[in-house]
Scaffold this active site. Structure first.
Site, short mmCIF file in Angstrom:
data_model
loop_
_atom_site.label_atom_id
_atom_site.label_comp_id
_atom_site.label_asym_id
_atom_site.label_seq_id
_atom_site.Cartn_x
_atom_site.Cartn_y
_atom_site.Cartn_z
N HIS A 73 -2.10 -2.81 -6.21
CA HIS A 73 -2.72 -2.26 -4.93
C HIS A 73 -4.14 -2.59 -5.11
O HIS A 73 -4.97 -1.78 -5.59
CB HIS A 73 -2.32 -0.74 -4.68
N SER A 87 0.82 -1.28 -0.02
CA SER A 87 0.13 0.12 0.09
C SER A 87 0.93 1.20 0.05
O SER A 87 0.46 2.34 -0.25
CB SER A 87 -0.74 0.05 1.19
N ASN A 93 -3.89 6.42 -0.81
CA ASN A 93 -3.32 6.31 0.47
C ASN A 93 -2.61 7.81 0.93
O ASN A 93 -2.46 8.32 1.90
CB ASN A 93 -2.71 5.30 0.94
N GLU A 96 -5.25 -0.09 -8.02
CA GLU A 96 -4.12 0.96 -8.60
C GLU A 96 -2.98 -0.12 -9.13
O GLU A 96 -2.47 -0.77 -8.28
CB GLU A 96 -3.57 1.79 -7.12
#
Ligand code: CAA
Length: 698
Positions: free
Chosen positions: A427, A406, A477, A439
């Site tokens: 991801h 992540s 994130n 992602e």
């Protein structure tokens, strides 16, 4: 006649064939052609009936969405519908593929409707921030009643032909060439002496408790206005005569057309389709994919394995120890049994997926033949490198080695192998078999066909895949860390976590950031804070009260207590008074005099932080286009779809005003609120984020 409609004769039947690929949207030329076609049939001697049919993959997918926002041009769709319904000839709609929105409205103006067994119908306008605008709110209730109409219109759901037949939307289902089926039906109707049958002339249905239905639709749509507005339009079908009802519908439709929500939802519609369109991949063939390896059988690994199995891949999952193998297998079976219960797979399919298609083992050698492997092990660079060294040794040449990290550096992970060009970040978001976002993290040396394969995998799994560059947290994130920090600052300065959560839910988020923290597990953020502490800039303001919650063993929902207290058997939580006390103590310790925040200020600061970081992410090339950020937030972070995404939201608010706010917040905390250079540039040039999307599409 328009070249979008062909006119042919078959005895006493005229056939109007709509030819506007790819989905026969009702563009100006199609609308003109339909009117001209009806007129021609009426003046064509001997024509008794007209069959309307679509060429290609659909009957009609609705109004042409690309015309929205531009000045409407005559003939308007409601008038086209009226002209069709008023025809002296018998009109038959023969439907295949989808008949959506204006497409279904055209069909509702035909006097008879026949469909292929695979046909689907629906009124998806609410997904575009609208209500049907060409009579469906007036005709459908007359045809199938208020309750069934409200169900279809407020949900926007599509129904298959058999359900449409039961509901009374269509008259008949017959398999075959749509034109031939339509002609045969028209002939049968003529020989039976059937008459014109206009839905608008049918008796209006009985009223219901409109206010209750309106409130229910408003609540369910969490801030989106069009479903509730649809209730009022259907109400008009009962309370007004047909023509006045049509005027009422048109007025509501045109009002909604002017809203930000309509713009946001149409941006989402087109961005969803544009996001996987990358110029650099235009002529790049993806590698073949049949079998997938997964490392780690925890929640994430099991979710990825489940998604892959459900999409037809065979899966080899590697667990670390023999004693974990059964649990990993059970986790995947548990996920698949959910799909079985919901009728998505049969018992036979379930048996096949859990036995033949799935191997769970501790032996890395079992990966020797897989085409792509995703590791989903503990977020620690040393652990990841160890896994990649092993994969490098056992995987066949050309196999793709992917990390589900992540935030860790995918370049560094790639460098631990002898084939960095085959390494990529994929991801997934937990639970990976449910969440739509993927992602695709492109490292320095990742080969273009490996990137193309990442996107091909995403498509096969039914995901929205977004290209991301390497940085701490990639797109989602990284932005989350910033807006979450803005929320933490507001708590230190006087807002409560509960006020913030409530303000953001009212804005349209599925959950507020503190409730999300409880759901994800407070231990995750705690570990991140500890990891980052040694490198923290002295100007960073990081609250410590949350650490105290964790130190007491409270990690949120899974322990029953976090920001909220979760009683067994109840949904959601109630504010935890210990948290309020801890916050008070920390403010006192820091010498902060708490101040009041309005809900509007909370939303503004939270969104400003999000957009500012997102502008940095785009400016640095981590995301290629603003719409990539929008799709990440929409599909991975519960951002309200009706705003289109944070970048679209920012455009709608005005970038200059937003920058001015960010600069005023910087007076209090210049470290945190450093304006993004891209935002400053766009404001200086008088441009928007959407201008960048448009430039990228050229
Ligand atoms: N107008 C213009 N373009 C449309 C369109 C529409 N109504 N529907 C689809 N398209 C375009 C898509 O943008 C896409 O274009 P690109 O290839 O350039 O990306 C192309 O058609 C194919 O669409 P999809 O990639 O989505 O293909 P699909 O097979 O997965 O799905 C579909 C087909 C089910 C029709 C889907 O596109 C869809 O749901 N379209 C929207 C339907 C809709 O919302 N209709 C209501 C319009 S509003 C209305 O009708 C208001 C009114 O009452 C007056």
């Amino acid at each position: 006649m328009s070249d979008k409609i062909s006119y042919t004769r078959n005895g006493d039947i005229a056939v109007l064939r709509i030819q506007n690929p790819p989905v026969n949207a009702l563009s100006l030329a199609v609308r003109e052609g339909l009117v001209a076609g009806i007129e021609k049939a009426e003046s064509d001697e001997g024509v008794q009936a007209v069959v309307i049919v679509g060429e290609g993959r659909a009957f009609i997918a609705g109004a042409d969405i690309t015309e929205f926002g531009k000045p409407p041009q005559e003939p308007f769709l409601p008038d086209v519908c009226k002209r069709i319904e008023a025809s002296s000839r018998i009109i038959v709609a023969s439907m295949h593929g989808v008949s959506l929105g204006g497409g279904l409205e055209i069909a509702l103006c035909a006097h008879y409707r026949i469909a292929q067994p695979s046909a689907r119908v629906g009124l998806p306008e609410v997904h575009l921030g609208l209500i049907p605008g060409a009579g469906a709110t007036q005709r459908l209730p007359r045809l199938i009643g208020v309750d069934a109409s409200l169900d279809l219109i407020t949900s926007g759901r599509q129904v298959k032909a058999d359900e449409a037949l039961k509901m009374g939307i269509i008259d008949k289902i017959v398999e075959g060439d749509p034109a031939e089926v339509g002609i045969a039906y028209a002939k049968a109707l003529l020989s039976d002496g059937a008459k014109r049958r206009a839905v608008s002339e049918m008796t209006p249905p009985e009223p219901i408790d409109w206010d209750a239905a309106y409130d229910g639709a408003l609540k369910k749509a969490r801030g989106q206005i069009s479903p509730a507005q649809a209730v009022r339009a259907v109400q008009a079908s009962v309370e007004l005569d047909f023509d006045d009802g049509m005027l009422a519908e048109r007025e509501m439709f045109m009002d909604l057309m002017k809203t930000d929500q309509r713009q946001g939802m149409i941006h989402a519609f087109f961005s969803e389709r544009a996001v996987g369109n990358l110029p650099e991949l235009k002529d790049v063939e993806p590698r073949a994919l049949k079998s997938i390896g997964v490392i780690g059988g925890g929640t994430m690994g099991a979710g990825i394995a489940t998604a892959a199995l459900l999409s037809g891949f065979s899966v080899v999952l590697i667990e670390m120890k023999d004693e974990f193998v059964a649990a990993a297998h059970d986790r995947i079976s548990g996920n698949l049994s959910g799909a079985l219960k919901r009728g998505k797979i049969s018992q036979d399919k379930f048996d096949e997926l859990t036995t033949k298609a799935l191997t769970v083992t501790t032996q890395y050698d079992a990966l020797s033949d897989v085409d792509l492997v995703v590791e989903a092990v503990f977020e620690d660079m040393a652990v990841k490198k160890d896994v990649f060294t092993k994969l490098d040794a056992v995987c066949k040449p050309g196999a793709i080695l992917a990390s589900n990290t992540s935030y860790l550096d995918v370049d560094e992970i790639a460098a631990s192998t002898l084939r960095p060009e085959d390494v990529i970040g994929l991801h997934f978001f937990s639970p990976a078999h449910v969440m739509k976002l993927l992602e695709v993290v492109v490292a320095d040396k990742t080969a273009p066909d490996v990137v193309a394969t990442g996107f091909a995998l995403g498509k096969a799994l039914g995901k929205i895949s977004v290209r991301a560059g390497v940085c701490d947290g990639f797109i989602g994130n990284r932005i989350l860390a910033t807006y979450r920090t803005a929320a933490d600052h507001m708590v230190l300065d006087g807002a409560s976590p509960y006020q913030i959560d409530k303000a953001l839910v009212n804005f349209g988020f599925a959950m507020g950031p503190f409730a999300v923290g409880d759901l994800a597990g407070l231990d995750i953020g705690w570990a991140t804070r500890k990891r980052k502490a040694p490198h923290r800039h002295p100007a960073e303001r990081v609250p410590t009260y949350v650490d105290k919650i964790c130190e007491a063993g409270n990690f949120g929902q899974k322990t029953g207590k976090g920001y909220y207290i979760y009683e067994k058997g109840t949904r959601g939580g109630i504010p935890n008074p210990e948290v309020t006390e801890l916050i008070k103590a920390e403010r006192a310790e820091r010498g902060i005099t708490p101040r009041d925040f309005t809900d509007a200020e909370i939303v503004r600061r939270y969104m400003a932080a999000m957009v500012n970081e997102a502008a940095k992410v785009v400016g640095e090339g981590i995301a290629k286009r603003p719409l990539d950020v929008d799709m990440v937030l929409l599909f991975g972070y519960g951002f309200p779809r009706y705003w289109g995404g944070p970048m679209k939201w920012a455009d709608l608010q005005g970038l200059a005003e937003l920058l001015a706010d960010i600069e005023s917040y910087a007076d209090e905390n210049a470290w945190f609120w450093q304006p993004a250079p891209l935002l400053k540039q766009l404001v200086a040039e008088g441009r928007t984020f959407d201008d960048l999307n448009k430039e990228a599409a050229k």
